[in-house]
Design a protein around this motif. Structure first.
Motif, PDB file in Angstrom:
ATOM      1  N   UNK A  61      49.663  47.052  32.614  1.00 59.79           N
ATOM      2  CA  UNK A  61      50.813  47.702  33.242  1.00 59.79           C
ATOM      3  C   UNK A  61      52.073  47.105  32.646  1.00 59.79           C
ATOM      4  N   UNK A  62      52.981  47.961  32.211  1.00 59.26           N
ATOM      5  CA  UNK A  62      54.291  47.530  31.720  1.00 59.26           C
ATOM      6  C   UNK A  62      55.339  48.103  32.666  1.00 59.26           C
ATOM      7  N   UNK A  63      56.081  47.220  33.291  1.00 61.21           N
ATOM      8  CA  UNK A  63      57.115  47.618  34.254  1.00 61.21           C
ATOM      9  C   UNK A  63      58.485  47.372  33.647  1.00 61.21           C
ATOM     10  N   UNK A  64      59.252  48.436  33.470  1.00 58.84           N
ATOM     11  CA  UNK A  64      60.550  48.354  32.802  1.00 58.84           C
ATOM     12  C   UNK A  64      61.701  48.388  33.805  1.00 58.84           C
ATOM     13  N   UNK A  65      62.826  47.883  33.366  1.00 56.63           N
ATOM     14  CA  UNK A  65      64.085  48.067  34.097  1.00 56.63           C
ATOM     15  C   UNK A  65      64.972  48.951  33.238  1.00 56.63           C
ATOM     16  N   UNK A  66      64.637  50.240  33.196  1.00 53.86           N
ATOM     17  CA  UNK A  66      65.416  51.127  32.322  1.00 53.86           C
ATOM     18  C   UNK A  66      66.711  51.593  32.977  1.00 53.86           C
ATOM     19  N   UNK A  67      67.032  51.048  34.158  1.00 60.80           N
ATOM     20  CA  UNK A  67      68.343  51.300  34.757  1.00 60.80           C
ATOM     21  C   UNK A  67      69.468  50.768  33.882  1.00 60.80           C
ATOM     22  N   UNK A  68      69.150  49.827  33.003  1.00 59.50           N
ATOM     23  CA  UNK A  68      70.199  49.287  32.138  1.00 59.50           C
ATOM     24  C   UNK A  68      70.736  50.331  31.171  1.00 59.50           C
ATOM     25  N   UNK A  82      55.029  44.225  22.954  1.00 61.79           N
ATOM     26  CA  UNK A  82      53.980  44.217  23.977  1.00 61.79           C
ATOM     27  C   UNK A  82      52.997  45.353  23.755  1.00 61.79           C
ATOM     28  N   UNK A  83      53.495  46.520  23.376  1.00 57.64           N
ATOM     29  CA  UNK A  83      52.607  47.655  23.095  1.00 57.64           C
ATOM     30  C   UNK A  83      51.775  47.411  21.841  1.00 57.64           C
ATOM     31  N   UNK A  84      52.346  46.778  20.842  1.00 57.69           N
ATOM     32  CA  UNK A  84      51.583  46.451  19.636  1.00 57.69           C
ATOM     33  C   UNK A  84      50.430  45.516  19.985  1.00 57.69           C
ATOM     34  N   UNK A  85      50.714  44.507  20.800  1.00 57.89           N
ATOM     35  CA  UNK A  85      49.654  43.575  21.189  1.00 57.89           C
ATOM     36  C   UNK A  85      48.598  44.285  22.035  1.00 57.89           C
ATOM     37  N   UNK A  86      49.027  45.204  22.893  1.00 56.22           N
ATOM     38  CA  UNK A  86      48.070  45.972  23.691  1.00 56.22           C
ATOM     39  C   UNK A  86      47.172  46.806  22.792  1.00 56.22           C
ATOM     40  N   UNK A  87      47.735  47.390  21.747  1.00 55.04           N
ATOM     41  CA  UNK A  87      46.941  48.162  20.794  1.00 55.04           C
ATOM     42  C   UNK A  87      45.915  47.258  20.110  1.00 55.04           C
ATOM     43  N   UNK A 106      53.001  52.822  32.193  1.00 53.44           N
ATOM     44  CA  UNK A 106      54.390  52.365  32.183  1.00 53.44           C
ATOM     45  C   UNK A 106      55.082  52.810  33.461  1.00 53.44           C
ATOM     46  N   UNK A 107      55.769  51.874  34.099  1.00 54.35           N
ATOM     47  CA  UNK A 107      56.586  52.174  35.273  1.00 54.35           C
ATOM     48  C   UNK A 107      58.046  52.040  34.872  1.00 54.35           C
ATOM     49  N   UNK A 108      58.849  53.059  35.146  1.00 48.90           N
ATOM     50  CA  UNK A 108      60.275  53.037  34.792  1.00 48.90           C
ATOM     51  C   UNK A 108      61.006  53.944  35.774  1.00 48.90           C
ATOM     52  N   UNK A 109      62.060  53.464  36.370  1.00 44.96           N
ATOM     53  CA  UNK A 109      62.721  54.211  37.446  1.00 44.96           C
ATOM     54  C   UNK A 109      63.322  55.528  36.966  1.00 44.96           C
TER      55      UNK A 109
END
Length: 612
Positions: free
Chosen positions: A374-381, A406-411, A419-422
């Motif tokens: 799970x990748x949780x972003x703060x795309x409010x920025x 992080x996605x490269x390492x996940x691959x 992905x969670x992003x508001x």
């Protein structure tokens, strides 16, 4: 309403009616100069001259435009808006640089705000006073900041382009061939619940004023201004009102009783109410603590994976860089990051290893089971109302570079990723460069991302995103959780996802709602929740694969009745939403929203609407 830094908002609302030319004439230049001169008199004397009164009366907002997004309204106007914005922001920044008293600057902007009918006195002053310290800090610490850049960020339109090279940047992304993950077929599934946008209002007043003259209504102290007779419902209100606490706990209790086997809860942000002119750090801390405590007590050992909404900081929308630690004027966001990291880790939802990135910028990653991340972003920025974009425009907090790595390492590790992003992809209020770079990263790794989960809009919607090279190939899907809040004209809802246990693809989505009108008719009884629909069944899909979703979008393009059905779910079958209906242009807009990945990129919109 996206009530924001009114230093800019006021400037961007000064437009001349019936201007159709895309060039600024000499007469219009004289008008800009005249308005600027009168504002200068106001700042130096505190007097609104007769000339300025006349300008403001002519340019004042119609009351009906309150509680709307200023940017979308302004986009309908000419480039004169941009010129006026730049001129007045220059004046305001100049006042700060020459040492004009802070209260004088605040009072000047407040006077303009009120006279332009943007909001009333209390709201104008409240928003300005909350945001002024940040504005002053940025002007003081970034002497090369240009007024044109400020307006280019906020207006983000072809009539007000952002030409400053500092705001044009890129993130390095691995250019290797995608490595696909092989997984065994299985019929085994598990369930994830998504909860979004509760917008808890601690001062909600049942039977109070539901149609007030402020950004949010149904609040204690507003009833003496009730001239419309609109009365707040017990369980909430379709007008611009947030949620009473008991409506939020009712929703959580409903989920607990209905869903006996939940693997995870995705909480996609926005705890704080829309009282953006009177929020306080202390009030936000209290609401955040209370909400997460309730989530923990409700779901017990079930992990909750939370992200920030744009309403969590104080003031609303602004997330400072981690190196801005000067808290003399409460400009830092460190308090929010520290508070949230402590809560999320204390309740056992997140491991200690997530603390460093939460403190850096409000984002994190974890692997709850082998082969799944799970990748949780703060795309409010990326929000154009996050004024710190002006201070740190290039990959704020290093979040996008971290995401790519992080996605490269996940691959490499053979992990599927949620992905969670508001803020949903393609949202017009996400700064273009950030949105473009995000799309580029996700485009590279879409093969390991079965789904993205968003909130923010309060609507039940979906985004189907297409490949950068082959623009007819759907490569990812983003699901929106809707909202517990009824703000505005929607029913409360939550979502339940059936997830494949091997490849973590979404196999079906159930949306649960209740009808607010019926609930308010029986205030002494808990609302009657019901399953509004299954996504797969509603649209007659064999599965929710990308090819099936692409076929659905094609059917929507050819058959407006399908988009009409979609719109009914978009407003969550609310009485006012269904009553207002959706015109042909509204249906077209719905289709375009589904397929738009980045603000101002109309490639897919043009393609699908051409098929109609």
């Amino acid at each position: 309403m996206k009530l924001s830094w009114l230093f800019v908002a006021i400037a961007t609302t000064l437009f001349v009616q019936n201007v159709v030319s895309n060039t600024i004439s000499t007469a219009e230049e004289r008008l800009v100069a005249a308005i600027t001169a009168e504002v200068d008199v106001l700042a130096k004397t505190g007097v609104v001259t007769e000339e300025l009164k006349a300008y403001l009366a002519e340019l004042a907002f119609p009351t009906l435009t309150r509680n709307t997004d200023l940017t979308s309204y302004i986009e309908q106007r000419s480039s004169l808006t941009c010129t006026l914005c730049t001129s007045l922001v220059n004046v305001i920044m100049g006042y700060r640089k020459i040492g004009l008293a802070e209260e004088t600057i605040i009072s000047t902007i407040t006077t303009l705000c009120v006279n332009l009918n943007i909001e009333g006195e209390d709201v104008c002053r409240g928003v300005i006073e909350l945001n002024a310290p940040i504005a002053f800090y940025i002007v003081d610490h970034k002497p090369n900041l240009a007024a044109a850049s400020v307006c280019g960020i906020v207006l983000q339109s072809s009539s007000c382009p952002l030409t400053d090279e500092e705001f044009e940047w890129t993130v390095e992304v691995d250019d290797g061939e995608p490595v696909h993950i092989s997984s065994e077929e299985t019929k085994e599934t598990f369930r994830i619940v998504q909860i979004s946008d509760p917008h808890y209002d601690p001062v909600y007043e049942a039977y109070g004023n539901a149609y007030c003259d402020e950004p949010t209504c149904c609040r204690v102290g507003q009833n003496d201004t009730n001239t419309s007779g609109a009365v707040a419902g017990y369980w909430g209100d379709y007008n611009d009102c947030d949620s009473p606490w008991y409506a939020i706990t009712d929703a959580l209790d409903q989920i607990k009783s209905q869903e006996q086997e939940i693997e995870y809860v995705y909480f996609t942000g926005d705890i704080i109410d829309h009282g953006v002119w009177e929020t306080t750090r202390e009030g936000n801390i209290k609401a955040i603590n209370k909400t997460f405590k309730q989530l923990y007590e409700t779901f017990g050992s079930v992990p909750v994976y939370p992200i920030f909404g744009n309403h969590e900081p104080n003031p609303t929308n602004v997330f400072a860089p981690s190196d801005v630690t000067d808290d003399e004027y409460e400009v830092s966001t460190t308090w929010l990051y520290e508070l949230s990291a402590d809560i999320w880790i204390q309740y056992g939802w997140l491991p200690e290893s997530t603390r460093s990135t939460i403190l850096e910028g409000g984002y994190y990653t974890l692997s709850p089971k082998t082969g799944f991340r799970i990748i949780a972003l703060n795309n409010n920025i990326c929000y154009v109302y996050n004024w710190w974009l002006l201070y740190e425009p290039q990959d704020p907090s290093g979040q996008l570079k971290w995401l790519a790595d992080t996605l490269l390492q996940a691959e490499i590790d053979g992990e599927f990723v949620h992905i969670l992003a508001h803020v949903p992809p393609g949202t017009g209020s996400c700064q273009y460069t950030w949105g473009r770079e995000y799309r580029k990263i996700i485009n590279r790794f879409a093969h390991i991302i079965p789904a993205e989960f968003n909130g923010h809009s309060h609507n039940d919607e979906i985004r189907v995103i297409y490949d950068l090279e082959d623009t007819t190939e759907a490569i990812r899907v983003a699901w929106n959780g809707g909202s517990i809040s009824t703000y505005s004209d929607v029913n409360p809802n939550y979502k339940v996802y059936s997830v494949n246990a091997n490849n973590y693809a979404i196999e079906d989505v159930d949306t649960w709602i209740y009808n607010l009108t019926l609930a308010n008719e029986s205030p002494d009884k808990n609302p009657t929740w019901f399953k509004s629909y299954s996504f797969k069944d509603q649209y007659g899909l064999e599965d929710l694969s990308l090819s099936s979703l692409n076929d659905l979008v094609l059917r929507m393009a050819y058959n407006s009745s399908i988009i009409s059905t979609y719109y009914g779910h978009y407003v969550k079958q609310s009485d006012p939403g269904l009553e207002s209906g959706c015109s042909d242009s509204c249906l077209t807009n719905q289709l375009c929203k589904i397929v738009t990945a980045v603000a101002d990129d109309s490639t897919q919109c043009n393609y699908f609407t051409s098929l109609a």
